[in-house]
Write an enzyme that holds these catalytic residues in place. Structure first.
Site, PDB file in Angstrom:
ATOM      1  N   ASP A 476      44.183  49.729 -17.308  1.00  0.00           N
ATOM      2  CA  ASP A 476      45.455  49.237 -17.819  1.00  0.00           C
ATOM      3  C   ASP A 476      45.321  47.711 -17.901  1.00  0.00           C
ATOM      4  O   ASP A 476      44.382  47.130 -17.358  1.00  0.00           O
ATOM      5  CB  ASP A 476      46.594  49.648 -16.879  1.00  0.00           C
ATOM      6  N   LYS A 477      46.259  47.070 -18.575  1.00  0.00           N
ATOM      7  CA  LYS A 477      46.179  45.613 -18.702  1.00  0.00           C
ATOM      8  C   LYS A 477      47.046  44.905 -17.670  1.00  0.00           C
ATOM      9  O   LYS A 477      46.549  44.265 -16.744  1.00  0.00           O
ATOM     10  CB  LYS A 477      46.591  45.169 -20.117  1.00  0.00           C
ATOM     11  N   THR A 478      48.370  45.055 -17.809  1.00  0.00           N
ATOM     12  CA  THR A 478      49.303  44.317 -16.953  1.00  0.00           C
ATOM     13  C   THR A 478      49.192  44.779 -15.502  1.00  0.00           C
ATOM     14  O   THR A 478      49.362  45.956 -15.197  1.00  0.00           O
ATOM     15  CB  THR A 478      50.749  44.507 -17.449  1.00  0.00           C
ATOM     16  N   PHE A 594      65.110  51.085 -19.080  1.00  0.00           N
ATOM     17  CA  PHE A 594      63.949  50.974 -19.960  1.00  0.00           C
ATOM     18  C   PHE A 594      63.282  52.333 -20.122  1.00  0.00           C
ATOM     19  O   PHE A 594      63.120  53.082 -19.159  1.00  0.00           O
ATOM     20  CB  PHE A 594      62.939  49.974 -19.407  1.00  0.00           C
ATOM     21  N   ARG A 650      52.430  37.540 -23.888  1.00  0.00           N
ATOM     22  CA  ARG A 650      53.284  38.726 -23.910  1.00  0.00           C
ATOM     23  C   ARG A 650      54.630  38.319 -24.515  1.00  0.00           C
ATOM     24  O   ARG A 650      55.277  37.397 -24.016  1.00  0.00           O
ATOM     25  CB  ARG A 650      53.471  39.288 -22.506  1.00  0.00           C
ATOM     26  N   ASP A 716      51.160  47.468 -24.015  1.00  0.00           N
ATOM     27  CA  ASP A 716      51.512  46.178 -24.610  1.00  0.00           C
ATOM     28  C   ASP A 716      51.116  46.119 -26.082  1.00  0.00           C
ATOM     29  O   ASP A 716      50.499  47.037 -26.627  1.00  0.00           O
ATOM     30  CB  ASP A 716      50.821  45.047 -23.837  1.00  0.00           C
TER      31      ASP A 716
END
Length: 834
Positions: A476-478, A594, A650, A716
């Site tokens: 994953d990135k974040t 969300f 971002r 993202d």
């Protein structure tokens, strides 16, 4: 699926073929004779292959008459279950067929169909899930809770169960517990000793002792004993660790016969109405929230320690039918309290209790599904394991040839029968190494000790061997490649449908809807006098220099209309004076949490003194722009967005809408987000900087040097993901990125539209890939390119051209805007490719 076959969980991940069997006395008798003639070797074979024993002792029959059930899953694993029959009161029933008589009068014959008797329940259990016989569908169906087939109004109108209904449901669903049993040592010992390898070792050591190989045979016995002991110890340790982690019980306040009483959590059943304590609890079931809000820590299930706000289920009572959908665990997950999660605190209005309706219990819960995935893991077919079987088969073939050759040679030489038997069998024991499992077990023990020296602990020793065969890692990135926190780079306002210069100094933000959106559109909460929530929300809110207030325990007895209030710090200093009520205070009346599938969240607020409510929306720029009035979106939206995302920033978009004055508080609480999240006014962009972790690039380089492929899978923006991928050197600077874009069939057309464009130069024609008629041809001689695609493209290809996925994932490097379930689908495709 095969024609003429029956299935359970049809179309699901756990789809299994089902066949009914009935006991055959003739087959059973012949099988027992076979046990006697083979000196129980046939029984040992049936122990290894339980479905073969079913074939040998039972005959196929229609499912309504079945006594045993054979299930075969998509991985060719077999499961044998016994069909049981009980009454609605829980009494066990044994159905017997009437004996055939030579002479019987017609009035003596009674046609009784047990399958259609509504007072009886026929079921079997497989992988901890109960399957009930449905006479109308003429098939077994998995027992469901209230998570399917129930309208939203049902949960708001239910008042709980009475004692009689609770007892009947407990007979059906069983106790609300996730029981993980620790296997006794004696049972584990027999399971180990009856495995094919150890049976062969016993046979080998007997041959060696007979042939006077005392030292070698003793060494093998010692190694085998050590191997069995270590395996049993590790298995017991793993089972105890799992049981201690999973086992949980408490006292729950539940509504029985209209009165709230305390009962053990094991007695909960779907349909019960429970009260969530003010200061939180550990959830013992899956339940949907019908009144109040909860702050929940879901780290047990998701691994994310950030508290999540759970809001009450929308109440569509009195609204049109189209606004009263069925409950969906996916769409309404933000209203569901999942088993295993920890409720930190609750919020409620006045003296109203925070109530929830139990949806699922036991192994049907989200926690139960997690435990079942541990107890019944998906088999992983690694080449190392597959090749080890080929190795054993080759050795066995060589041993068979040597066995025959030795017998022939020694018979011609006139050796005694005893010598011939011992020498021939001795050759077999040497050709197939009996010390192999013991050697592997010893190797695992030493591996564990070396891992412990690095503070790495493994509760499943099998994972050590498997980890050595991994050839692909997905990141994953974040929070994984980048830091958990974010830095505010700047705010880009929109005025008169035009982007203004970026504001990097937050003191120059001023006032206006975009500042109110930053202060109110979030899910932050105060826990133990500390503001907590999503890191992005914290950075955004702190940039406004506003204050957030929540009613404390003393204030909740009043009928507060707005549970959370945000105000500028200037008005906080004069709070309580007339100036504080001049319209600066903003109350958050309703929150739409969300959703990764919707890519946005929103809140309904009311400013003190205003005559109407306002809606503020925050989410991905692409989604927010699509929901906004086109006249309010700047014409250079894509260019400005791309200028930030391609440098790794971002970007979050904000929008606003003034709701009609006729919309009162009651209607606001019942309105759906689809009714209000449209025709928005685009406010601007938040640009945040997500710095890389210092260890990310070295780890990625180390994996690449080890010839392990690395892939980024993130939710993202694509350009942000590509920037980070190049920065951590997942993709070399000189490599070309090809964006895969798929569009679903349009009206009047049946073909999917596939496009391949360079990420850095969309005007140049792609040479490495040629698309034609749902097929693609890749230039294998050009290794310096990678595919990148979004979740939308993944969904279109998976639905319309699933045969292309294997080719795409082999060259795929970046997968952006991927939903959580799509990340799992990608991993499964990669596993299938190998």
């Amino acid at each position: 699926m095969k024609e003429g076959c029956h299935y359970v969980n049809e179309g699901g991940d756990d789809q299994m073929e089902i066949i009914g069997y009935r006991r055959s006395k003739v087959k059973e008798t012949l099988t027992y004779i076979g046990y006697f003639l083979t000196v129980a070797l046939l029984r040992l074979l049936f122990y290894w292959m339980t479905h073969w024993m079913l074939y040998a002792t039972h005959s196929k029959c229609p499912l309504p008459d079945a006594e045993k059930i054979l299930l075969k899953d998509q991985y060719d694993q077999y499961f044998v279950s016994t069909v049981q029959t009980i009454t609605r009161e829980g009494t066990g029933v044994k159905l017997k067929k009437p004996k055939k008589r030579l002479f019987s009068k017609k009035q003596d014959v009674i046609n009784y169909n047990a399958q259609s008797d509504e007072n009886l329940i026929r079921y079997f259990v497989c992988k901890k899930i109960k399957y009930l016989w449905n006479p109308e569908q003429a098939q077994f169906v998995p027992l469901k809770g209230l998570d399917e087939g129930y309208k939203l109004t049902y949960f708001h109108n239910t008042n709980g169960l009475n004692q009689k209904d609770q007892f009947k449901r407990q007979v059906l669903y069983g106790l609300n517990s996730i029981a993980v049993h620790v296997t006794p040592i004696v049972v584990l010992l027999f399971q180990q000793m009856l495995s094919p390898f150890y049976i062969f070792q016993v046979f080998s050591t007997i041959i060696w002792y007979v042939d006077d190989y005392y030292i070698y045979a003793t060494c093998i016995v010692v190694m085998t004993t050590l191997s069995v002991t270590v395996t049993i110890y590790q298995t017991r340790k793993f089972e105890r660790a799992l049981r201690n982690t999973i086992t949980s019980t408490t006292v729950i306040t539940v509504c029985r016969d209209g009165v709230f009483i305390e009962i053990p959590s094991e007695d909960l059943v779907p349909g019960d109405v429970i009260e969530i304590p003010r200061y939180g609890c550990d959830m013992q079931c899956d339940a949907v929230l019908v009144t109040g809000n909860c702050i929940v820590n879901e780290s047990m299930l998701t691994g994310e320690s950030v508290p999540v706000t759970k809001t009450s289920l929308p109440n569509p009572t009195g609204m049109k039918e189209q606004h009263n959908p069925e409950l969906s665990m996916k769409e309404h997950s933000r209203h569901v309290l999942f088993c295993g999660t920890h409720v930190i605190q609750t919020r409620f209005y006045g003296n109203q209790k925070v109530k929830a309706v139990v949806l699922r219990t036991g192994f049907s819960t989200s926690k139960g599904e997690l435990v079942r995935s541990i107890m019944f893991p998906k088999p992983v077919d690694f080449k190392f394991q597959r090749h080890s079987y080929y190795f054993i088969m080759v050795l066995a073939a060589i041993a068979a040839l040597g066995f025959i050759y030795t017998i022939v040679l020694m018979v011609l030489n006139g050796d005694t029968p005893k010598d011939i038997i011992i020498r021939a069998l001795d050759l077999v024991t040497i050709a197939v190494p009996p010390a192999l499992p013991a050697a592997l077990a010893v190797g695992v023990v030493f591996s564990q000790s070396r891992l412990q020296d690095q503070n790495i602990y493994c509760i499943s020793p099998r994972g050590i061997s498997i980890s050595g065969t991994i050839n692909t890692c997905c990141f994953d990135k974040t929070g994984t490649l980048t830091e958990d926190g974010l830095d505010m780079h700047g705010v880009v306002k929109v005025e008169k449908s035009k982007f203004q210069p970026i504001i990097k100094d937050m003191n120059q933000l001023g006032t206006g809807p975009i500042v109110t959106a930053m202060a109110a559109c979030h899910s932050l909460t105060i826990i133990e006098n500390q503001l907590m929530g999503d890191p992005l929300d914290l950075i955004m809110f702190n940039a406004t220099k506003w204050d957030l207030e929540e009613p404390g325990p003393e204030e909740t007895r009043f009928d507060m209309m707005t549970p959370t209030i945000v105000r500028p710090q200037a008005s906080s200093k004069v709070h309580g004076s007339a100036e504080a009520l001049s319209g600066n205070d903003v109350g958050i009346v309703r929150q739409f949490p969300f959703s990764s599938s919707l890519q946005r969240m929103s809140v309904i607020t009311r400013t003190l003194g205003a005559n109407n409510f306002d809606l503020f929306v925050k989410g991905s720029p692409e989604m927010i722009s699509s929901l906004s009035n086109p006249e309010t979106v700047p014409s250079n939206f894509q260019q400005v967005l791309q200028s930030y995302t391609q440098h790794g920033y971002r970007v979050i978009a904000l929008a606003w809408k003034s709701l009609p004055a006729k919309l009162n508080y009651v209607k606001v609480q019942r309105i759906t987000r689809d009714q209000v999240e449209n025709d928005l006014t685009f406010l601007g962009l938040l640009v945040m900087e997500n710095r890389l972790k210092p260890q990310s690039a070295p780890v990625i380089n180390q994996l690449i040097d080890a010839d392990i492929r690395v892939i980024m899978v993130t939710g993202d923006n694509m350009l942000t993901a590509l920037s980070v991928a190049r920065e951590v050197q997942m993709v070399e600077r000189t490599d070309r990125i090809i964006l895969v874009q798929a569009y679903p069939p349009q009206m009047g057309h049946s073909d999917v539209s596939l496009e391949f464009v360079y990420a850095d130069d969309s005007g140049t024609k792609v040479e490495e890939v040629v698309a034609m008629d749902k097929k693609i041809q890749i230039d294998e001689n050009s290794p310096r390119f990678h595919f990148a695609l979004t979740g939308k493209t993944w969904a279109v290809i998976r639905q319309h051209c699933p045969n292309l996925l294997n080719k795409i994932v082999v060259r795929g490097a970046v997968f952006a805007r991927m939903a959580p379930e799509q990340k799992g689908q990608l991993v499964e495709v990669l596993q299938d490719v190998g």
